[in-house]
Motif scaffolding. Structure first.
Motif, PDB file in Angstrom:
ATOM      1  N   UNK A 147       0.853  -1.183   0.000  1.00  0.00           N
ATOM      2  CA  UNK A 147       0.000   0.000   0.000  1.00  0.00           C
ATOM      3  C   UNK A 147       0.889   1.233   0.000  1.00  0.00           C
ATOM      4  N   UNK A 148       0.648   2.130  -0.958  1.00  0.00           N
ATOM      5  CA  UNK A 148       1.441   3.350  -1.085  1.00  0.00           C
ATOM      6  C   UNK A 148       0.462   4.521  -1.095  1.00  0.00           C
ATOM      7  N   UNK A 149       0.598   5.423  -0.124  1.00  0.00           N
ATOM      8  CA  UNK A 149      -0.434   6.443   0.067  1.00  0.00           C
ATOM      9  C   UNK A 149       0.144   7.855   0.041  1.00  0.00           C
ATOM     10  N   UNK A 150      -0.712   8.862  -0.233  1.00  0.00           N
ATOM     11  CA  UNK A 150      -0.260  10.250  -0.349  1.00  0.00           C
ATOM     12  C   UNK A 150      -0.334  10.999   0.968  1.00  0.00           C
ATOM     13  N   UNK A 151       0.069  12.279   0.906  1.00  0.00           N
ATOM     14  CA  UNK A 151       0.106  13.104   2.121  1.00  0.00           C
ATOM     15  C   UNK A 151      -1.190  13.857   2.374  1.00  0.00           C
ATOM     16  N   UNK A 152      -2.064  13.986   1.379  1.00  0.00           N
ATOM     17  CA  UNK A 152      -3.172  14.932   1.544  1.00  0.00           C
ATOM     18  C   UNK A 152      -4.302  14.404   2.422  1.00  0.00           C
ATOM     19  N   UNK A 153      -4.477  13.085   2.487  1.00  0.00           N
ATOM     20  CA  UNK A 153      -5.383  12.475   3.476  1.00  0.00           C
ATOM     21  C   UNK A 153      -4.580  11.385   4.177  1.00  0.00           C
ATOM     22  N   UNK A 154      -3.694  11.783   5.087  1.00  0.00           N
ATOM     23  CA  UNK A 154      -2.652  10.878   5.556  1.00  0.00           C
ATOM     24  C   UNK A 154      -3.099   9.816   6.556  1.00  0.00           C
ATOM     25  N   UNK A 155      -4.374   9.855   6.993  1.00  0.00           N
ATOM     26  CA  UNK A 155      -4.874   8.753   7.815  1.00  0.00           C
ATOM     27  C   UNK A 155      -6.100   8.103   7.186  1.00  0.00           C
TER      28      UNK A 155
END
Length: 483
Positions: A147-155
């Motif tokens: 899983x690789x996720x962004x900073x704008x919705x970090x949770x």
């Protein structure tokens, strides 16, 4: 003095093999170091994958209700830490306190939702074509997923990937964006406290260039779920496709709100403003184009400019309407698009300047920005800005509005403000977007329905959230039983 945080690998919080770290600073006050994190190496990533693979069989054989019980306990732990995590999210990413609190609550709700869904995981029985036979399907976990996720919705985004992956019996390696890794770290702290077995979920911080490619193309990774830019998502999908991994990428957007004469003007202004300026415009579903019928164009423009000029910008922890950009590079890119809009001939109605002086000098603050006289081919009407910049476009009728709405390379979220039932239904039928809304803002998603886009907004493979989230993380086995 900020706290130094470790990698979570095989149930232990450890340092990276590199011995190197990086700092996360408050975008509202860059003198404040919010936390220090490990700069993981490719070897660290491979170690985490090995741990996840080793834990696969035991976790997959754990009954669904037992997996769900851990997710439920995780939700309860997050609930007990809600205010702490809200403040951390604001300090790391810059959201207002209200926006951050809403996002933390969403993560809590997602874990609670999939905790209950884990009880109902099962296949379907079908009628066999002969006597003494059974025919049914059996969902099975894919194995180890990255899983690789962004900073704008970090949770919220980590939660809506992590919870269904674990509920369905997969083991996980996870890489958060380096800009805001702290609130997702809390998910793993909560899972650990809730009793998740060692190796089932692993958290690795560091640069995408160093560990992202390992998570995308490692031979022991069975599926990749990514959210981020279209450019990076395309690269991730191509790497994952080399050995036919299952892949899901949700990427950019250039989301329109169509405003028709029958629509409520106050509702239109509120919906567009919330979509355009909420979370500082840093959302893939943000409204960056208001496509307005010429009969109400002038009234709408006056009202949206007035609204933008009333918004208070500042430190998200101080009760303002809009916080800072997350980094200086994001701020600079927004300011560059302001220049592009002016150069292309659009009229800058309000905003477009970096805020300075007093409490602004140490942060990445920009004014909410509205452009008028925008034509559909202008770059600010075609390219994702990812900042609080709204392009207002005039159209002569409904058909032209839909044509303009569809005339971009993205297709994530779209809305229309109208009281005309025919317009509403034709819009839903004809708009090229994965999410179509009537009399609502483009942002905001229910957690129990599918989410995803068309065109360059998505790999157009699997949707996220709800039952669709479970579908991505499972493979269906068809069973023929002759007794």
């Amino acid at each position: 003095m900020s706290t130094e945080h470790g990698i979570y690998s095989d149930g232990n919080w450890i340092e990276s093999e590199s011995g190197e770290t990086f700092e996360v600073r408050n975008p509202a006050d860059t003198d404040e170091v919010v936390g220090t994190y490990q700069s993981a190496t490719s070897a660290d990533a491979e170690t985490a994958i090995e741990a996840a693979v080793a834990a696969q069989d035991e976790w997959a054989s754990t009954p669904g209700p037992a997996r769900g019980a851990i997710l439920k306990e995780t939700a309860d732990i997050l609930e007990s830490r809600k205010e702490e995590l809200t403040e951390l999210l604001t300090a790391e990413e810059g959201k207002t306190h209200a926006e951050a609190g809403g996002e933390v609550q969403r993560a809590i709700d997602i874990f609670g939702y999939y905790a209950e869904k884990a009880r109902d995981l099962g296949g379907t029985a079908k009628a066999a074509s002969a006597e003494n036979k059974q025919l049914y399907t059996k969902p099975e976990p894919l194995g180890t997923v990255s899983l690789i996720t962004p900073w704008n919705y970090p949770i919220a985004i980590p939660a809506w990937k992590l919870a269904p992956a674990l509920a369905t019996g997969n083991t996980v390696v996870f890489k958060p964006a380096s800009v805001a890794p702290g609130v997702s770290r809390a998910l793993f702290e909560a899972l650990d406290e809730a009793g998740l077995p060692n190796g089932v979920a692993n958290y690795v911080t560091g640069s995408g260039s160093e560990i992202g490619s390992v998570f995308a193309d490692h031979e022991d990774i069975d599926a990749v779920s990514f959210t981020g830019s279209t450019a990076v998502g395309t690269s991730v999908a191509q790497q994952a496709a080399d050995d036919l991994k299952r892949v899901q990428c949700e990427m950019g957007g250039k989301n329109p709100t169509v405003v028709m004469p029958s629509g409520d003007l106050e509702m239109a202004v509120d919906s567009v403003a919330t979509g355009a300026f909420g979370v500082t415009g840093q959302a893939c579903t943000a409204c960056s184009r208001a496509i307005v019928h010429e009969d109400v164009y002038d009234d709408f423009l006056d009202a949206i400019v007035d609204h933008a000029e009333t918004l208070e910008v500042g430190d998200g922890s101080s009760g303002v309407d809009m916080g800072p950009h997350v980094t200086e590079s994001e701020l600079e890119e927004t300011l560059e698009y302001v220049d592009v809009g002016i150069d292309d001939g659009a009229t800058l109605e309000t905003g477009g300047e970096r805020l300075t002086g007093d409490d602004y000098d140490d942060g990445y603050f920009v004014e909410p920005t509205v452009f008028s006289d925008v034509t559909p081919e202008m770059r600010i009407a075609q390219e994702e800005v990812f900042g609080p910049v709204l392009a207002v476009i005039s159209v002569s009728d409904f058909e032209e509005a839909v044509e303009v709405a569809n005339g971009v390379d993205y297709g994530l979220s779209a809305s229309i403000i109208t009281q005309d039932l025919s317009e509403a239904n034709h819009f839903v039928d004809d708009v090229e977007a994965g999410v179509a809304k009537v009399n609502e803002k483009t942002t905001g998603l229910e957690l129990h329905v599918p989410f995803g886009g068309y065109k360059q907004s998505s790999t157009n493979t699997y949707r996220e959230q709800g039952d669709a989230g479970l579908d991505f993380f499972t493979s269906t086995k068809t069973v023929y039983l002759n007794y």
